[in-house]
Design a protein around this motif. Sequence first.
Motif, short mmCIF file in Angstrom:
data_model
loop_
_atom_site.label_atom_id
_atom_site.label_comp_id
_atom_site.label_asym_id
_atom_site.label_seq_id
_atom_site.Cartn_x
_atom_site.Cartn_y
_atom_site.Cartn_z
N GLY A 185 0.78 -1.04 -0.13
CA GLY A 185 0.17 0.04 -0.08
C GLY A 185 0.78 1.14 0.05
N GLN A 186 0.04 2.39 0.00
CA GLN A 186 0.75 3.72 0.00
C GLN A 186 1.27 4.17 1.53
OE1 GLN A 186 1.15 5.48 -2.74
NE2 GLN A 186 0.11 4.02 -3.86
N THR A 187 2.66 4.69 1.44
CA THR A 187 2.99 5.00 2.79
C THR A 187 3.63 6.42 2.70
OG1 THR A 187 5.22 4.02 2.18
CG2 THR A 187 3.69 2.76 3.48
N ARG A 188 3.97 7.05 3.82
CA ARG A 188 4.75 8.26 3.72
C ARG A 188 6.26 8.31 3.74
NH1 ARG A 188 0.75 13.07 5.24
NH2 ARG A 188 -1.32 12.05 4.72
N THR A 189 6.82 7.08 3.98
CA THR A 189 7.97 7.11 4.11
C THR A 189 8.30 5.86 3.14
OG1 THR A 189 8.02 5.16 6.03
CG2 THR A 189 8.39 7.80 6.18
N GLN A 190 9.68 5.64 2.69
CA GLN A 190 10.17 4.56 1.89
C GLN A 190 11.68 4.13 2.17
OE1 GLN A 190 9.59 2.04 0.52
NE2 GLN A 190 8.21 2.99 -1.11
N THR A 191 11.92 3.32 1.42
CA THR A 191 13.34 2.68 1.57
C THR A 191 14.32 3.01 0.52
OG1 THR A 191 12.42 0.80 3.12
CG2 THR A 191 14.65 0.70 1.94
N ILE A 192 15.53 3.20 0.88
CA ILE A 192 16.55 3.60 -0.33
C ILE A 192 17.64 2.56 0.18
CG2 ILE A 192 18.42 5.05 -1.04
CD1 ILE A 192 17.00 7.42 -0.01
N ARG A 193 17.96 1.58 -0.75
CA ARG A 193 18.90 0.37 -0.71
C ARG A 193 19.73 0.20 -1.90
NH1 ARG A 193 17.07 -4.30 -2.65
NH2 ARG A 193 15.12 -4.61 -3.31
N GLY A 194 20.56 -0.47 -1.86
CA GLY A 194 21.24 -0.82 -3.09
C GLY A 194 22.70 -1.54 -2.61
N LYS A 195 23.56 -1.15 -3.69
CA LYS A 195 24.92 -1.98 -3.76
C LYS A 195 25.99 -0.96 -3.90
CE LYS A 195 27.40 -6.37 -4.85
NZ LYS A 195 26.79 -7.46 -5.70
N ASP B 258 12.81 4.29 6.49
CA ASP B 258 11.94 5.28 6.85
C ASP B 258 12.33 6.60 6.48
OD1 ASP B 258 10.23 3.56 8.54
OD2 ASP B 258 11.89 3.58 10.14
N VAL B 259 12.72 6.66 5.05
CA VAL B 259 13.03 7.65 4.51
C VAL B 259 11.99 8.71 3.93
CG1 VAL B 259 14.32 8.91 2.62
CG2 VAL B 259 15.25 6.77 3.77
N PRO B 260 11.79 10.06 4.40
CA PRO B 260 10.31 10.92 4.08
C PRO B 260 10.35 10.77 2.50
CG PRO B 260 11.58 11.67 5.69
CD PRO B 260 12.73 10.57 5.30
N VAL B 261 9.00 10.48 2.13
CA VAL B 261 8.55 10.83 0.66
C VAL B 261 8.84 12.16 -0.02
CG1 VAL B 261 6.76 10.51 -1.14
CG2 VAL B 261 7.24 8.97 0.65
N ARG B 262 10.05 12.40 -0.71
CA ARG B 262 10.17 13.69 -1.43
C ARG B 262 11.56 13.36 -2.13
NH1 ARG B 262 11.01 15.34 4.12
NH2 ARG B 262 13.35 15.76 4.70
N LYS C 265 31.33 10.27 -2.91
CA LYS C 265 30.18 10.46 -3.75
C LYS C 265 29.03 11.18 -3.34
CE LYS C 265 28.62 8.57 -8.27
NZ LYS C 265 28.79 7.17 -9.00
N VAL C 266 28.54 12.14 -3.92
CA VAL C 266 27.05 12.60 -3.47
C VAL C 266 25.98 12.65 -4.32
CG1 VAL C 266 26.00 14.71 -2.77
CG2 VAL C 266 28.21 14.32 -1.94
N LEU C 267 24.65 11.94 -4.15
CA LEU C 267 23.84 11.73 -5.24
C LEU C 267 22.73 12.62 -4.52
CD1 LEU C 267 23.72 7.94 -5.59
CD2 LEU C 267 24.86 9.72 -7.14
N ASN C 268 22.38 13.94 -5.46
CA ASN C 268 21.24 14.67 -5.03
C ASN C 268 19.96 14.41 -5.97
OD1 ASN C 268 22.48 16.38 -3.06
ND2 ASN C 268 23.85 17.09 -4.59
N ASN C 269 18.85 15.01 -5.40
CA ASN C 269 17.64 14.90 -6.17
C ASN C 269 17.05 13.65 -6.48
OD1 ASN C 269 17.28 18.09 -6.42
ND2 ASN C 269 19.26 17.77 -7.51
N LEU C 270 17.23 12.56 -5.57
CA LEU C 270 16.67 11.25 -5.75
C LEU C 270 15.08 11.34 -5.45
CD1 LEU C 270 19.21 9.38 -3.74
CD2 LEU C 270 19.16 9.58 -6.14
N MET C 271 14.47 10.85 -6.52
CA MET C 271 12.92 11.08 -6.22
C MET C 271 12.52 9.82 -5.49
SD MET C 271 10.07 12.49 -6.49
CE MET C 271 10.19 13.89 -7.95
N ILE C 272 12.05 10.10 -4.26
CA ILE C 272 11.46 9.06 -3.32
C ILE C 272 9.97 9.16 -3.41
CG2 ILE C 272 11.45 8.16 -1.13
CD1 ILE C 272 14.48 8.29 -2.47
N VAL C 273 9.46 7.82 -3.89
CA VAL C 273 7.95 7.85 -4.06
C VAL C 273 7.39 6.88 -3.09
CG1 VAL C 273 7.82 8.74 -6.35
CG2 VAL C 273 8.03 6.33 -5.73
#
Length: 703
Positions: A23-33, A71-75, A89-97
């Motif tokens: 379902g829809q949440t107001r936070t999300q997960t950023i993960r990777g390698k 628990d990363v805020p959606v924005r 390394k810095v990654l900016n403007n990642l769109m969290i939905v």
Amino acid sequence: MMKTKLILLAILFSVSTLTSLYGQTRTQTIRGKIVDKDSKMPLVGATVVLLETNPPIGTISNTDGEFRLTDVPVRRQGIKISYVGYNEKVLNNLMIVSAKELVLNIELEEKILEVDEVVIKAMSRKDQAINQMASISARSFTIEETERFAGSLGDPARLVANYAGVMYAGDSRNDIVIRGNSPMGLLWRLDGVEIPNPNHFAALGTTGGSISMVNNNLLTNSDFFTGAFPAEYSNATAGVFDLRLRSGNNETREYTGQIGLNGFELGAEGPFSKNFKGSYLIHYRYSTYAFMDVLGIQTEAGSSIPFYQDLSFKIDLPGIKIGRITLFGIGGLSSITLNDSEKDSTEFSFGLAGTDTDFGSDMGIAGLSHLYYLNEKTRIKTNLSLQGTRVYTLIDSIDKDDHDHIYPFYRSHHSEVKYSITSQLKTKFNVRNTLNTGIIFDWYNVNFVDSILDSDIHKFETFTSTDGNLNLFRAYADWQYKVSEKLILYNGLNFQYAPFNGSIALEPRIGLKWKFAERQSTSFGFGMHSQLQPHTVYFYQSELPSGSYLKNNLDLDFSRSLHLVMGYDNLIRENFRLKVETYYQYLYGIPITHSTDFDGSEMFSMINAGDYFAVPSVDSLVNEGTGRNYGVELTLEKFLNKGYYFLITTSLFDSKYKAMDDVMRNSSFNGNHVLNILGGREFNIGKNNLLTLDLKTVWAGGK
């Protein structure tokens, strides 16, 4: 009619929805390698910090190089990645939905020297290519840009037309002209495999079409080259699209539904099981106009409905003993009927007036990739692929006095099946030296038939009639040597051999990049580039007085070009940069004719082909034509930050060619000038919603 227009208006606004099992949440997960940029080996213990958080939110990568921020805020968000001995390394403007996890594959570059007093920060810059062997005329692009940039329509080809040195060949198709070159000089690659024209309603031998078959929902950040590209890329004289498919979410099942101008779309992705890191990804799309026709809704297309559908997929199986296995593919079917005999006299004719036309274009590829690490510094990647294309055209003439009298006029059926194997060995000897070598073997089975009615003798004249084979063998080596943190040398060599007619090409590539200041650099690139002719060209035939036919294009050699490029890049501020490039290209070995055109005004050259729905049917060609392109390009760009961005590019160039009469003429793609102005603004609506406005204007010469 009003209802139809409202529906079309809604579709043009492309309303998209995403849902997940949770379902829809107001936070999300950023993960990777997190991996080493050269060797692709995982980096254990790398630090990942979410920017602009107090107290700081962060984590470290595990033994597989994997990380997770929950628990990363959606924005829009930004992260910083650091690791001892590597550039930050810095990654900016990642769109969290809310409905979709963000999964990243992050590559860090190892430092050459450890100096306590100096901190070197590597920003994530789109103006630099993902491929570290590129010294100049290359940049990466994000999939978000294909959705956000005005006029891109989710199409990578339309997106890159905003970049310096690139322009459309025409408004009805997405063929792109790179620095005055024919669109046929472009190479398409997908996950390391060279692919045929990935567009609906495409002709064999061309590189563009009306609607892209590439689904941007499946792509990850990819590269685009406009000249002097590394030796890894061959059989192209203008530029390279190096597209990469993302892997599906290997932890959570997610589903996508989207309605847009490009079609009605459904997609799914997720893990095979909770205990295995493998994943699947699949998307299907169906023509919007065709779907509306099924519902009985009339559109401005009338009876000329463009029918098309496409399917894309990727299966990723990492972490198995024999290495990483991926299976990927893309395929599409398209057809359209343009019948003047069925039209009302007031209805607009989309095809040739006075004819009934059936046109269809199908394409499909399937690739199997195997990645294996021999040790921590050496890996080998092997790709097997099967590809097929088919294009047919049927044109019937309508009697002008009796519209019920219809007779055959033109018939064409072109098909091609390609079997390909590629193998690439990449070794990082040390922090200074990286070597990339590989081989490519392509085997084609071709079947080309086309004929046209000679009304004087009431007999069909056959242009092409063949069922045969073609093959091409290539080998390459790219070597990168880091003299220091500020000076990098690039050397490459490519070899091509076409056994079917004995053509050979040996192509050196040289590059240099000098970072003479913290945010300023100058680059240089030189390369020789060669390309086979479109395969149908080799089998055009001439009718002899005896009534037999002669294929006199079979011995055509490669078309060739020399690229010389110099550039200056200045990251004036963290999100604002200036880039200038100047170039000179000399083209030679271009197929031309000995005779003039029907009006006697000029002579045929293959330089001018490639921006239409077919490759010209011309026989008796010889590799004696030449051409030259030169120009200067300026890019002024503000990356998306604080809710707005802009991109201003301008190109001043000249494109000329010589045919058999040795007269210098403007090529068909000599636009002389292009100015693109693109900008956008994001508006926050509440805490979890964004409204984006993007505008674009173009001023271009030529066609």
